[in-house]
Design a protein around this motif. Structure first.
Motif, PDB file in Angstrom:
ATOM      1  N   TYR A 228       1.668  -6.625 -16.180  1.00 19.88           N
ATOM      2  CA  TYR A 228       1.661  -5.186 -16.690  1.00 19.88           C
ATOM      3  C   TYR A 228       2.912  -4.537 -15.884  1.00 19.88           C
ATOM      4  O   TYR A 228       2.645  -3.967 -15.034  1.00 19.88           O
ATOM      5  CB  TYR A 228       0.408  -4.676 -16.679  1.00 19.88           C
ATOM      6  N   GLU A 229       4.116  -4.549 -16.479  1.00 19.29           N
ATOM      7  CA  GLU A 229       5.205  -4.151 -15.714  1.00 19.29           C
ATOM      8  C   GLU A 229       5.283  -2.859 -14.986  1.00 19.29           C
ATOM      9  O   GLU A 229       5.314  -2.333 -14.221  1.00 19.29           O
ATOM     10  CB  GLU A 229       6.493  -4.339 -16.381  1.00 19.29           C
ATOM     11  N   GLU A 230       4.833  -1.863 -15.968  1.00 17.67           N
ATOM     12  CA  GLU A 230       4.823  -0.370 -15.799  1.00 17.67           C
ATOM     13  C   GLU A 230       3.899  -0.140 -14.506  1.00 17.67           C
ATOM     14  O   GLU A 230       4.283   0.523 -13.410  1.00 17.67           O
ATOM     15  CB  GLU A 230       4.821   0.440 -16.981  1.00 17.67           C
ATOM     16  N   MET A 231       2.819  -0.610 -14.864  1.00 16.28           N
ATOM     17  CA  MET A 231       1.763  -0.261 -13.947  1.00 16.28           C
ATOM     18  C   MET A 231       1.882  -0.970 -12.691  1.00 16.28           C
ATOM     19  O   MET A 231       1.779  -0.416 -11.456  1.00 16.28           O
ATOM     20  CB  MET A 231       0.485  -0.697 -14.391  1.00 16.28           C
ATOM     21  N   ALA A 232       2.482  -2.250 -12.436  1.00 15.27           N
ATOM     22  CA  ALA A 232       2.617  -3.098 -11.400  1.00 15.27           C
ATOM     23  C   ALA A 232       3.779  -2.383 -10.555  1.00 15.27           C
ATOM     24  O   ALA A 232       3.651  -2.183  -9.221  1.00 15.27           O
ATOM     25  CB  ALA A 232       3.114  -4.172 -11.753  1.00 15.27           C
ATOM     26  N   ARG A 233       4.843  -1.825 -11.075  1.00 16.12           N
ATOM     27  CA  ARG A 233       5.852  -1.144 -10.414  1.00 16.12           C
ATOM     28  C   ARG A 233       5.219   0.128  -9.662  1.00 16.12           C
ATOM     29  O   ARG A 233       5.602   0.211  -8.527  1.00 16.12           O
ATOM     30  CB  ARG A 233       7.070  -0.899 -11.378  1.00 16.12           C
ATOM     31  N   GLN A 234       4.338   0.821 -10.455  1.00 15.05           N
ATOM     32  CA  GLN A 234       3.927   2.121  -9.896  1.00 15.05           C
ATOM     33  C   GLN A 234       2.963   1.853  -8.624  1.00 15.05           C
ATOM     34  O   GLN A 234       2.974   2.365  -7.726  1.00 15.05           O
ATOM     35  CB  GLN A 234       3.024   2.845 -10.896  1.00 15.05           C
ATOM     36  N   GLN A 235       2.248   0.501  -8.961  1.00 16.54           N
ATOM     37  CA  GLN A 235       1.105   0.483  -7.781  1.00 16.54           C
ATOM     38  C   GLN A 235       1.848  -0.439  -6.518  1.00 16.54           C
ATOM     39  O   GLN A 235       1.510   0.143  -5.541  1.00 16.54           O
ATOM     40  CB  GLN A 235       0.244  -0.507  -8.287  1.00 16.54           C
ATOM     41  N   ILE A 236       2.937  -0.933  -6.658  1.00 14.01           N
ATOM     42  CA  ILE A 236       3.761  -1.739  -5.637  1.00 14.01           C
ATOM     43  C   ILE A 236       4.463  -0.316  -5.089  1.00 14.01           C
ATOM     44  O   ILE A 236       4.570  -0.555  -3.834  1.00 14.01           O
ATOM     45  CB  ILE A 236       4.772  -2.642  -6.129  1.00 14.01           C
ATOM     46  N   ALA A 237       5.048   0.458  -5.830  1.00 12.39           N
ATOM     47  CA  ALA A 237       5.438   1.768  -5.110  1.00 12.39           C
ATOM     48  C   ALA A 237       4.547   2.340  -4.207  1.00 12.39           C
ATOM     49  O   ALA A 237       4.968   3.065  -2.906  1.00 12.39           O
ATOM     50  CB  ALA A 237       6.067   2.625  -5.879  1.00 12.39           C
ATOM     51  N   SER A 238       3.557   2.668  -4.885  1.00 14.48           N
ATOM     52  CA  SER A 238       2.287   3.289  -3.991  1.00 14.48           C
ATOM     53  C   SER A 238       1.806   2.481  -2.739  1.00 14.48           C
ATOM     54  O   SER A 238       1.717   3.210  -1.569  1.00 14.48           O
ATOM     55  CB  SER A 238       1.020   3.362  -4.746  1.00 14.48           C
ATOM     56  N   ILE A 239       1.593   1.142  -2.724  1.00 15.21           N
ATOM     57  CA  ILE A 239       1.388   0.164  -1.568  1.00 15.21           C
ATOM     58  C   ILE A 239       2.786   0.411  -0.761  1.00 15.21           C
ATOM     59  O   ILE A 239       2.323   0.625   0.623  1.00 15.21           O
ATOM     60  CB  ILE A 239       1.207  -1.166  -2.202  1.00 15.21           C
ATOM     61  N   ILE A 240       3.729   0.736  -1.200  1.00 17.21           N
ATOM     62  CA  ILE A 240       4.943   0.654  -0.128  1.00 17.21           C
ATOM     63  C   ILE A 240       4.716   1.855   0.591  1.00 17.21           C
ATOM     64  O   ILE A 240       4.787   2.124   1.788  1.00 17.21           O
ATOM     65  CB  ILE A 240       6.102   0.559  -0.928  1.00 17.21           C
ATOM     66  N   GLU A 241       4.405   2.907  -0.208  1.00 19.12           N
ATOM     67  CA  GLU A 241       4.248   4.378   0.641  1.00 19.12           C
ATOM     68  C   GLU A 241       3.224   4.386   1.332  1.00 19.12           C
ATOM     69  O   GLU A 241       3.460   4.992   2.692  1.00 19.12           O
ATOM     70  CB  GLU A 241       4.196   5.215  -0.646  1.00 19.12           C
TER      71      GLU A 241
END
Length: 137
Positions: free
Chosen positions: A53-66
């Motif tokens: 689920y690309e949109e959600m995956a990108r958001q969650q990866i960004a959050s994990i990186i933060e």
């Protein structure tokens, strides 16, 4: 540096990801590369299929990186994950973390892969010689 987040059907380029996070200010670069193996839980795996689920995956990866940036001195980071059909030996995920010191790079990289596998909406189907099934992380 803004983090690099790639979700793609194309083969992952480890050298390009390492080059993208390399910088004279960092003293430690750690790379985790997850590859498709030919066996799992007693089965002979033929190939894997990933869905995302690309949109959600990108958001969650960004959050994990933060989160990793707040816990460790992560200066530069790249997270790349394949989806679609992957053959034995192909990289499914590459995480590159650059920090001032090696211990932080190792800890942050482990945190990123472990958290990604347990929280990001990327699903894996194992196609084996005796059938196929969707499996967790």
């Amino acid at each position: 540096m803004e983090p690099i987040i790639q979700l793609t059907r194309e083969p992952l380029d480890r050298e390009a990801l390492v080059a993208a996070v390399s910088d004279p200010s960092v003293g430690g670069i750690v790379v985790f590369e997850g590859v498709v193996r030919d066996n799992a839980r007693g089965k002979n795996v033929r190939y894997l299929e990933y869905d995302v689920y690309e949109e959600m995956a990108r958001q969650q990866i960004a959050s994990i990186i933060e989160e990793a940036r707040q816990r460790w001195s992560v200066e530069r980071v790249a997270v790349a994950h394949r989806f679609g059909r992957l053959e034995i030996g192909e990289a499914s995920v590459i995480i590159v973390v650059a920090t001032p010191h090696r211990s932080e790079a190792f800890e942050a990289c482990r945190y990123l892969i472990d958290t990604l596998k347990s929280t990001v909406p990327i699903w894996k189907k194992e196609v084996a010689t005796n059938g196929e099934e969707w499996v967790e992380g």
